[in-house]
Design a protein around this motif. Structure first.
Motif, PDB file in Angstrom:
ATOM      1  N   PRO A 218       0.842  -1.200   0.000  1.00 28.89           N
ATOM      2  CA  PRO A 218       0.000   0.000   0.000  1.00 28.89           C
ATOM      3  C   PRO A 218       0.876   1.249   0.000  1.00 28.89           C
ATOM      4  N   VAL A 219       0.580   2.199  -0.882  1.00 28.97           N
ATOM      5  CA  VAL A 219       1.381   3.416  -0.948  1.00 28.97           C
ATOM      6  C   VAL A 219       0.483   4.632  -0.794  1.00 28.97           C
ATOM      7  N   HIS A 220       1.080   5.693  -0.255  1.00 27.32           N
ATOM      8  CA  HIS A 220       0.398   6.974  -0.128  1.00 27.32           C
ATOM      9  C   HIS A 220       1.376   8.044  -0.573  1.00 27.32           C
ATOM     10  N   ALA A 221       0.952   8.876  -1.536  1.00 29.51           N
ATOM     11  CA  ALA A 221       1.825   9.917  -2.083  1.00 29.51           C
ATOM     12  C   ALA A 221       1.272  11.288  -1.743  1.00 29.51           C
ATOM     13  N   GLN A 222       2.175  12.197  -1.357  1.00 30.24           N
ATOM     14  CA  GLN A 222       1.783  13.573  -1.066  1.00 30.24           C
ATOM     15  C   GLN A 222       2.734  14.543  -1.762  1.00 30.24           C
ATOM     16  N   PRO A 223       2.205  15.701  -2.181  1.00 33.90           N
ATOM     17  CA  PRO A 223       3.055  16.690  -2.842  1.00 33.90           C
ATOM     18  C   PRO A 223       3.923  17.420  -1.830  1.00 33.90           C
ATOM     19  N   LEU A 224       5.060  17.909  -2.296  1.00 35.06           N
ATOM     20  CA  LEU A 224       5.990  18.654  -1.452  1.00 35.06           C
ATOM     21  C   LEU A 224       6.241  20.026  -2.062  1.00 35.06           C
ATOM     22  N   GLY A 225       6.367  21.025  -1.215  1.00 35.74           N
ATOM     23  CA  GLY A 225       6.649  22.381  -1.664  1.00 35.74           C
ATOM     24  C   GLY A 225       5.919  23.384  -0.803  1.00 35.74           C
ATOM     25  N   ALA A 226       6.410  24.608  -0.787  1.00 34.84           N
ATOM     26  CA  ALA A 226       5.782  25.663   0.007  1.00 34.84           C
ATOM     27  C   ALA A 226       4.676  26.343  -0.796  1.00 34.84           C
ATOM     28  N   ALA A 227       5.047  27.104  -1.811  1.00 34.84           N
ATOM     29  CA  ALA A 227       4.054  27.785  -2.646  1.00 34.84           C
ATOM     30  C   ALA A 227       3.925  27.141  -4.011  1.00 34.84           C
TER      31      ALA A 227
END
Length: 508
Positions: A218-227
């Motif tokens: 099972p995988v979960h992906a999230q975006p990275l970055g400030a703005a």
């Protein structure tokens, strides 16, 4: 660890006894609920210990079995039945016990002197204590993660600290899904498995996340970055309450790390901007162009220039120190363009790409919906010429709603695509209406199309349509009479040809 039915039975003060359903002792207890309803399942959310005296339970075996079945399907953790001289039951009904064993739903008895409030309080206290322990563990782990992120090799140490603390494998990549770091898993394998998940997350920028059950787990992906989107983190394995709490901490720390890396790249971006400015000089020699490309590890092959218009409405106020939308778009494109040759000039992004680069795919990913011109492939010393043509295509791209290439700049199809369907249909109908009325089977129209496309060749038209030459000549003469056109005059031929093309472009 979460509170289970087994833990509840181990509390001496409650004097609970297991009567049946031992297979379900590991069920998690979330709450306690007292009810005398014949079907309390409608009021349950899952994980409840349902307490009852059995006042309204039907005496029949089927009624008791249905009662247990309803509780099990509603996700109840256990059924607690009160027993005592003043209560409806002094012992467990055998049919109720059999049903509990069949469903694996713990059936627990409680003596009359233990109140439902005592059971509810015990569940609440145990849950509170577990949440407090979870919070304390989370805070300790958060401090370790923060310390790791501040170390000299922040990304690697942070990922290692996460994996040791949670047991969840982790992979971090940039916006092109190129691995930047990993712990507990093979980065290339995970990213290959999760490619579709990352594509879906990328479409939502910083606003979403995604997951799925993949070969790697099972995988979960999230975006990275400030703005702005800088990359992704992919977690592999089943999450727990603790990892869900820590997940936001990890995302924040990783976002700071990727923003730091982005800022650290600024000197290299400035160097590439200088190289690009010199490459766009009008009097550039071939040897100088080769040297400039060599400085960014590119060979002296043919190049195409790109010009992308970026609206200024999202730009930060002057004096904030934040880069403009055009500068951010240029930085995004530079990540994917070989050599990274992209720059912002006002509200326009200018770039060059090697001839074999899929410029349309790059623009679709990093400048979706932006007007863009793609210049012709030229020798490096003529990059300025390609750039001028790319800029000249921006108005057509704005009206067409898509990037436009130099190869189609003189195309009639491009010109026709800039008109509205209604306008094209009106033009075609004006030129061809009389022909339509007299040609329900479209024989004349097809003869006209082939004749025009063969530059008025009687022999070639006859061969392609399988008609006698005189038949073709008679049909073309009839078309001239119907439309009022002189078929030997170039202007009239062009009008009829454009009318046919306009009808194709309008989809009619």
């Amino acid at each position: 660890m979460p509170l289970t039915v087994r833990d509840l039975l181990a509390i001496p003060a409650l004097r609970l006894q297991l009567a049946a359903g031992a297979a379900g002792l590991g069920r998690t207890v979330e709450a306690a609920h007292a009810s005398e309803a014949t079907d309390p399942s409608a009021w349950l959310e899952g994980g409840e210990v349902v307490m009852t005296t059995g006042l309204l339970l039907g005496p029949g075996s089927d009624d008791l079995a249905a009662f247990i079945g309803d509780l099990d399907r509603a996700g109840a953790a256990a059924l607690v039945l009160g027993l005592g001289p003043s209560l409806p039951h002094q012992q467990v009904p055998p049919a109720l016990a059999r049903a509990a064993d069949r469903h694996g739903l713990p059936l627990v008895t409680v003596p009359e002197r233990t109140s439902p409030a005592a059971v509810t309080k015990a569940v609440f206290d145990a849950r509170s204590a577990e949440e407090r322990r979870l919070l304390e563990r989370t805070l300790r782990t958060q401090r370790r993660l923060t310390a790791a992120a501040a170390s000299p090799d922040g990304l690697a140490d942070l990922l290692t600290a996460w994996y040791r603390a949670t047991g969840l494998a982790v992979v971090v990549c940039d916006v092109l899904a190129r691995p930047l770091g990993a712990a507990g898993a093979d980065a290339a394998e995970v990213l290959a498995d999760a490619a579709t998940v990352l594509d879906a997350v990328a479409l939502r920028g910083l606003r979403g996340s995604g997951g799925g059950e993949l070969p790697s787990g099972p995988v979960h992906a999230q975006p990275l970055g400030a703005a702005r989107l800088r990359g992704f983190v992919v977690l592999v394995g089943a999450s727990t309450a603790e990892t869900r709490l820590l997940g936001s901490v990890l995302v924040s720390l990783l976002s700071v790390e990727l923003e730091r890396r982005h800022l650290a790249e600024e000197p290299r971006r400035r160097h590439r901007t200088t190289v690009l400015s010199r490459l766009f000089a009008a009097d550039l020699s071939a040897s100088r162009a080769t040297a400039l490309l060599s400085s960014v590890n590119l060979s002296a092959g043919p190049l195409r220039a790109l010009a992308v218009h970026v609206a200024a409405r999202a730009d930060p106020p002057p004096g904030t120190g934040r880069p403009s939308e055009a500068a951010e778009t240029a930085a995004d494109l530079a990540l994917a363009i070989p050599g990274g040759l992209a720059r912002a000039v006002g509200t326009t992004v200018e770039a060059v790409v090697p001839e074999g680069t899929d410029a349309l795919a790059l623009l679709a990913r990093f400048a979706p919906g932006r007007p863009a011109g793609i210049g012709p492939a030229v020798a490096p010393q003529h990059a300025a010429l390609s750039l001028r043509q790319a800029h000249a295509l921006l108005p057509a791209s704005t009206q067409a709603g898509r990037p436009v290439t130099a190869a189609e700049a003189g195309s009639v199809r491009l010109l026709l695509s800039l008109g509205s369907p209604a306008l094209l249909a009106a033009f075609a109908d004006t030129a061809l209406a009389a022909l339509d009325a007299a040609d329900p089977d479209h024989e004349l129209t097809e003869t006209l199309r082939v004749w025009l496309e063969t530059n008025g060749s009687w022999a070639e038209t006859s061969a392609l349509l399988g008609l006698h030459r005189h038949t073709v000549q008679n049909r073309i003469a009839k078309i001239g009479r119907l439309t009022g056109r002189h078929m030997d005059r170039a202007e009239d031929r062009i009008d009829l040809w454009l009318a046919l093309r306009a009808r194709e472009a309008a989809g009619s």
